[in-house]
Design a protein around this motif. Structure first.
Motif, PDB file in Angstrom:
ATOM      1  N   ALA A   1       0.824  -1.226   0.000  1.00 26.14           N
ATOM      2  CA  ALA A   1       0.000   0.000   0.000  1.00 26.14           C
ATOM      3  C   ALA A   1       0.853   1.269   0.000  1.00 26.14           C
ATOM      4  O   ALA A   1       0.589   2.205  -0.775  1.00 26.14           O
ATOM      5  CB  ALA A   1      -0.962  -0.016   1.189  1.00 26.14           C
ATOM      6  N   GLN A   2       1.867   1.302   0.844  1.00 27.24           N
ATOM      7  CA  GLN A   2       2.707   2.501   0.926  1.00 27.24           C
ATOM      8  C   GLN A   2       3.443   2.756  -0.401  1.00 27.24           C
ATOM      9  O   GLN A   2       3.473   3.882  -0.914  1.00 27.24           O
ATOM     10  CB  GLN A   2       3.716   2.334   2.079  1.00 27.24           C
ATOM     11  CG  GLN A   2       4.568   3.561   2.351  1.00 27.24           C
ATOM     12  CD  GLN A   2       3.739   4.745   2.863  1.00 27.24           C
ATOM     13  OE1 GLN A   2       2.865   4.563   3.715  1.00 27.24           O
ATOM     14  NE2 GLN A   2       3.978   5.922   2.309  1.00 27.24           N
ATOM     15  N   ALA A   3       4.017   1.700  -0.963  1.00 23.59           N
ATOM     16  CA  ALA A   3       4.757   1.845  -2.227  1.00 23.59           C
ATOM     17  C   ALA A   3       3.814   2.243  -3.367  1.00 23.59           C
ATOM     18  O   ALA A   3       4.173   3.046  -4.241  1.00 23.59           O
ATOM     19  CB  ALA A   3       5.470   0.533  -2.554  1.00 23.59           C
ATOM     20  N   LEU A   4       2.606   1.708  -3.359  1.00 22.44           N
ATOM     21  CA  LEU A   4       1.616   2.070  -4.388  1.00 22.44           C
ATOM     22  C   LEU A   4       1.267   3.553  -4.288  1.00 22.44           C
ATOM     23  O   LEU A   4       1.178   4.254  -5.301  1.00 22.44           O
ATOM     24  CB  LEU A   4       0.361   1.207  -4.234  1.00 22.44           C
ATOM     25  CG  LEU A   4       0.505  -0.254  -4.692  1.00 22.44           C
ATOM     26  CD1 LEU A   4      -0.605  -1.115  -4.108  1.00 22.44           C
ATOM     27  CD2 LEU A   4       0.488  -0.338  -6.218  1.00 22.44           C
ATOM     28  N   ALA A   5       1.090   4.020  -3.052  1.00 29.65           N
ATOM     29  CA  ALA A   5       0.749   5.438  -2.859  1.00 29.65           C
ATOM     30  C   ALA A   5       1.880   6.336  -3.360  1.00 29.65           C
ATOM     31  O   ALA A   5       1.629   7.356  -4.007  1.00 29.65           O
ATOM     32  CB  ALA A   5       0.466   5.701  -1.376  1.00 29.65           C
ATOM     33  N   GLN A   6       3.111   5.925  -3.086  1.00 28.35           N
ATOM     34  CA  GLN A   6       4.256   6.731  -3.547  1.00 28.35           C
ATOM     35  C   GLN A   6       4.353   6.739  -5.071  1.00 28.35           C
ATOM     36  O   GLN A   6       4.556   7.779  -5.699  1.00 28.35           O
ATOM     37  CB  GLN A   6       5.554   6.193  -2.947  1.00 28.35           C
ATOM     38  CG  GLN A   6       5.783   6.711  -1.538  1.00 28.35           C
ATOM     39  CD  GLN A   6       6.904   5.968  -0.826  1.00 28.35           C
ATOM     40  OE1 GLN A   6       7.588   5.136  -1.400  1.00 28.35           O
ATOM     41  NE2 GLN A   6       7.076   6.274   0.447  1.00 28.35           N
TER      42      GLN A   6
ATOM     43  N   THR B   1      11.145  -2.177  -3.271  1.00 27.45           N
ATOM     44  CA  THR B   1       9.952  -1.368  -3.514  1.00 27.45           C
ATOM     45  C   THR B   1       9.309  -1.872  -4.817  1.00 27.45           C
ATOM     46  O   THR B   1       9.466  -3.045  -5.165  1.00 27.45           O
ATOM     47  CB  THR B   1      10.300   0.139  -3.560  1.00 27.45           C
ATOM     48  OG1 THR B   1       9.103   0.865  -3.767  1.00 27.45           O
ATOM     49  CG2 THR B   1      11.328   0.472  -4.632  1.00 27.45           C
ATOM     50  N   ILE B   2       8.565  -1.007  -5.500  1.00 26.95           N
ATOM     51  CA  ILE B   2       7.978  -1.446  -6.773  1.00 26.95           C
ATOM     52  C   ILE B   2       8.287  -0.410  -7.856  1.00 26.95           C
ATOM     53  O   ILE B   2       8.414   0.782  -7.573  1.00 26.95           O
ATOM     54  CB  ILE B   2       6.440  -1.655  -6.655  1.00 26.95           C
ATOM     55  CG1 ILE B   2       5.734  -0.399  -6.142  1.00 26.95           C
ATOM     56  CG2 ILE B   2       6.133  -2.847  -5.766  1.00 26.95           C
ATOM     57  CD1 ILE B   2       4.218  -0.495  -6.152  1.00 26.95           C
ATOM     58  N   ALA B   3       8.413  -0.889  -9.090  1.00 23.93           N
ATOM     59  CA  ALA B   3       8.753   0.011 -10.200  1.00 23.93           C
ATOM     60  C   ALA B   3       7.540   0.307 -11.070  1.00 23.93           C
ATOM     61  O   ALA B   3       7.602   1.162 -11.960  1.00 23.93           O
ATOM     62  CB  ALA B   3       9.857  -0.609 -11.043  1.00 23.93           C
ATOM     63  N   GLY B   4       6.431  -0.399 -10.833  1.00 26.24           N
ATOM     64  CA  GLY B   4       5.244  -0.150 -11.637  1.00 26.24           C
ATOM     65  C   GLY B   4       4.058  -0.903 -11.080  1.00 26.24           C
ATOM     66  O   GLY B   4       4.213  -1.874 -10.331  1.00 26.24           O
TER      67      GLY B   4
END
Ligand SMILES: CC(C)(COP(=O)(O)OP(=O)(O)OC[C@H]1O[C@@H](n2cnc3c(N)ncnc32)[C@H](O)[C@@H]1OP(=O)(O)O)[C@@H](O)C(=O)NCCC(=O)NCCS
Length: 316
Positions: free
Chosen positions: A175-180, A226-229
């Motif tokens: 959730a946090q990474a998606l928000a960023q 984290t996530i890149a997409g």
């Protein structure tokens, strides 16, 4: 020729037949779209007659064309706007006057809306509705949105099974990474040439709440903790063309790749993961909508999806 409000059951039924005819024209080109019965348009047009304005143009006491719309209090964060959905207009078959008739009907509606202080006028039209699209562009409307779709089978076959980037289903822990990551989308939509007014992203709490909705689907590309997409989809919402609504439709409503990771095929991998996952869940149709001014989105989506309706806007 005479313009009259449509409010009796017989008038609304006649308009619904024209709306159905228009949709049948769309389905002849895009055969994978869900079938519709005229009653669907009766329900919608009754609602429109009650909550907006619905006008018919009669020639020799026969309904030749109709046009309707309603006012949204805050259209795309720009204040009040009147909207004519793609199911809220129609004309008789092979009517050579249809473009002119739509323009005459819009003149009536536009004057009414301006009298109410509504200066943003918008409409949607199927790609097959040449008369409506010509009427809109001749009257100062420009395209702002596209709704596009593809059958899951065709899309899955074109994309294939891609697994180079390790795309996986998003979880509550993302959730946090998606928000960023969504902040890149917000900045992109606010900037040139889209200039979307006050685009809003979700915070981590809102993402957590969204992820647990039963129809929510999101996939992410992991990258160094984290996530890149990400790509996200759910059942079609009210801002998506009625022509794609149905229990077998998965409607994409978000896709972002981090700026430093673009043009490396990440979005393609995310789309492939979503579409192949959709097959396992019996979704037969995948849809998407995007701003026509969004160059990257347009470049990406039009490679895989077929436009079915355009959204138009005019400011008076
Ligand atoms: C749209 C976006 C997700 C594409 O991500 P991406 O990982 O760079 O896309 P891919 O590398 O998988 O591109 C696949 C194909 O899409 C098309 N495409 C992607 N970006 C494009 C662009 N900027 N212009 C034209 N076509 C483009 C190309 O056909 C590309 O294939 P190619 O590289 O072999 O030519 C990315 O640009 C982005 O995050 N943009 C900002 C957010 C946004 O607008 N999201 C969409 C909201 S509706």
């Amino acid at each position: 020729m005479q313009i009259r409000p449509l409010n009796t059951p017989a008038q609304v039924t006649a308009a619904a037949a024209l709306a159905h005819r228009s949709h049948e024209g769309l389905r002849r080109r895009l055969t994978y779209l869900p079938q519709r019965e005229p009653d669907r348009y009766v329900d919608r047009l009754e609602w429109l007659a009650d909550h907006g304005r619905l006008l018919g143009l009669y020639a020799h006491d026969r309904l030749a064309a109709f046009l309707g719309g309603f006012v949204l209090p805050d259209f795309r964060h720009n204040g009040p706007g009147a909207f004519c959905p793609d199911w809220a207009h129609g004309a008789t078959a092979d009517d050579p006057q249809a473009t002119w008739e739509y323009r005459v009907l819009y003149r009536e509606l536009a004057a009414h809306w301006l009298g109410e202080g509504v200066r943003i006028h918008a409409a949607a039209a199927y790609v097959t509705d040449d008369a409506a699209r010509e009427a809109l562009t001749l009257t100062g409307f420009g395209r702002i949105m596209v709704d596009a779709a593809r059958s899951q089978t065709d899309l899955g076959a074109q994309l294939g099974h891609l697994d180079r980037v390790g795309a996986r289903r998003a979880t509550a822990g993302d959730a946090q990474a998606l928000a960023q990551l969504e902040q890149h989308l917000v900045a992109h939509l606010a900037g040139s040439p889209v200039f979307f007014c006050h685009p809003e992203g979700r915070d981590a709490a809102a993402w957590s709440a969204w992820l647990v909705q039963p129809d929510a689907r999101a996939w992410v590309v992991p990258a160094a903790g984290t996530i890149a997409g990400y790509i996200k989809a759910q059942a079609p919402q009210l801002d998506v063309s009625d022509a794609v609504h149905g229990p077998a439709t998965l409607a994409i409503n978000g896709l972002v790749v981090r700026p430093d990771a673009r043009r490396q095929g990440l979005a393609r991998h995310l789309l492939a993961a979503l579409v192949n996952g959709a097959a396992e869940e019996q979704f037969t149709l995948v849809s998407v909508d995007c701003e026509t001014a969004n160059l990257e989105a347009w470049g990406f989506w039009t490679r895989w999806f077929e436009p079915l309706a355009y959204g138009y806007e005019r400011r008076v």
